[in-house]
Motif scaffolding. Sequence first.
Motif, mmCIF file in Angstrom:
data_model
loop_
_atom_site.group_PDB
_atom_site.id
_atom_site.type_symbol
_atom_site.label_atom_id
_atom_site.label_comp_id
_atom_site.label_asym_id
_atom_site.label_seq_id
_atom_site.Cartn_x
_atom_site.Cartn_y
_atom_site.Cartn_z
ATOM 1 N N GLU A 191 0.833 -1.208 0.000
ATOM 2 C CA GLU A 191 0.000 0.000 0.000
ATOM 3 C C GLU A 191 0.861 1.249 0.000
ATOM 4 O O GLU A 191 0.547 2.237 -0.687
ATOM 5 N N ALA A 192 1.955 1.207 0.762
ATOM 6 C CA ALA A 192 2.864 2.358 0.818
ATOM 7 C C ALA A 192 3.454 2.648 -0.561
ATOM 8 O O ALA A 192 3.495 3.803 -1.008
ATOM 9 N N LYS A 193 3.902 1.598 -1.255
ATOM 10 C CA LYS A 193 4.467 1.790 -2.591
ATOM 11 C C LYS A 193 3.411 2.305 -3.568
ATOM 12 O O LYS A 193 3.718 3.146 -4.429
ATOM 13 N N PHE A 194 2.176 1.825 -3.429
ATOM 14 C CA PHE A 194 1.102 2.305 -4.291
ATOM 15 C C PHE A 194 0.830 3.790 -4.069
ATOM 16 O O PHE A 194 0.642 4.548 -5.024
ATOM 17 N N LYS A 195 0.821 4.218 -2.804
ATOM 18 C CA LYS A 195 0.582 5.631 -2.500
ATOM 19 C C LYS A 195 1.676 6.507 -3.110
ATOM 20 O O LYS A 195 1.396 7.581 -3.659
ATOM 21 N N PHE A 196 2.921 6.066 -3.016
ATOM 22 C CA PHE A 196 4.023 6.815 -3.618
ATOM 23 C C PHE A 196 3.861 6.869 -5.136
ATOM 24 O O PHE A 196 4.031 7.923 -5.758
ATOM 25 N N GLU A 197 3.560 5.734 -5.737
ATOM 26 C CA GLU A 197 3.397 5.684 -7.184
ATOM 27 C C GLU A 197 2.257 6.586 -7.645
ATOM 28 O O GLU A 197 2.378 7.291 -8.653
ATOM 29 N N ARG A 198 1.167 6.576 -6.902
ATOM 30 C CA ARG A 198 0.022 7.424 -7.239
ATOM 31 C C ARG A 198 0.389 8.901 -7.182
ATOM 32 O O ARG A 198 -0.157 9.722 -7.928
ATOM 33 N N ALA A 199 1.342 9.240 -6.296
ATOM 34 C CA ALA A 199 1.800 10.625 -6.174
ATOM 35 C C ALA A 199 2.924 10.958 -7.156
ATOM 36 O O ALA A 199 3.460 12.072 -7.124
ATOM 37 N N GLY A 200 3.271 9.991 -8.015
ATOM 38 C CA GLY A 200 4.347 10.227 -8.971
ATOM 39 C C GLY A 200 5.731 10.083 -8.370
ATOM 40 O O GLY A 200 6.711 10.616 -8.913
ATOM 41 N N LYS A 201 5.835 9.334 -7.275
ATOM 42 C CA LYS A 201 7.112 9.131 -6.595
ATOM 43 C C LYS A 201 7.469 7.648 -6.602
ATOM 44 O O LYS A 201 6.632 6.789 -6.881
ATOM 45 N N LYS A 202 8.705 7.347 -6.255
ATOM 46 C CA LYS A 202 9.161 5.962 -6.183
ATOM 47 C C LYS A 202 9.581 5.632 -4.762
ATOM 48 O O LYS A 202 10.434 6.317 -4.181
ATOM 49 N N LEU A 203 8.995 4.586 -4.179
ATOM 50 C CA LEU A 203 9.388 4.099 -2.860
ATOM 51 C C LEU A 203 10.007 2.717 -3.023
ATOM 52 O O LEU A 203 9.353 1.779 -3.479
ATOM 53 N N THR A 204 11.260 2.586 -2.653
ATOM 54 C CA THR A 204 11.943 1.294 -2.662
ATOM 55 C C THR A 204 11.920 0.706 -1.259
ATOM 56 O O THR A 204 12.338 1.357 -0.301
ATOM 57 N N ILE A 205 11.406 -0.508 -1.152
ATOM 58 C CA ILE A 205 11.424 -1.243 0.117
ATOM 59 C C ILE A 205 12.445 -2.366 -0.040
ATOM 60 O O ILE A 205 12.225 -3.322 -0.786
#
Length: 226
Positions: free
Chosen positions: A203-217
């Motif tokens: 969900e965290a990665k999806f929220k970042f992607e939706r905001a046009g950002k990239k979250l690497t876990i």
Amino acid sequence: MKITYYGHSCFGVEVNGKHLLFDPFITPNELAKDINAETVKADYILISHGHEDHIADAVAIAKRTNALVVCNWEIYVWLQKQGLTNIHPMNTGGKKMFDFGSVKCVKAEHSSSLPDGSNGGNPMGFVIEGTSKNFYYAGDTALTYDMKLIGEYRHIDFAFLPIGDNFTMGVDNAIIATEFINCADIIGMHFNTFPYIQVNTEEAKFKFERAGKKLTIMNIGETITK
């Protein structure tokens, strides 16, 4: 740059041939049981604040590797009492050139005490500027408007941000932080180690992607290249 994740907020980053180790908390971390702290490389150890989950292995690794420890004044004094001598004290706002590049100490909004209960001084984040890429290691922090200063005065290629909420900012505030620091490439930290900071990483990665950002876990023990 090669980045290795050792769990919680502990990362090793190879910068210009030097191994930087951030907030070593490995041995007490059950999630990092497959990591042998005695094999972790370090030429420099950077400590953002004094809480045990950021400093637990610092003394042992520093004694084994003779790494230079970079930290605030209060932690510097405490580490001397633990028998360390290769320490460089800094404080918020300060900048210092080392052989791998520069370290700029920036504000982190959090608390800080050392494992024996003594004063840990002001918590900090670090902006590392090398010859290839620059990055921001936020440490434990809330979202603060001061982060805008980083984005205005520094070029940041990627950043380590806490996303676990409860003790630090969570995912939603971390997304706002990306706007403040003008950096869309984020590596998450300070999550899932304890029940208080459990995060749905997908969900965290999806929220970042939706905001046009990239979250690497990253997985514990994983190494990536930036």
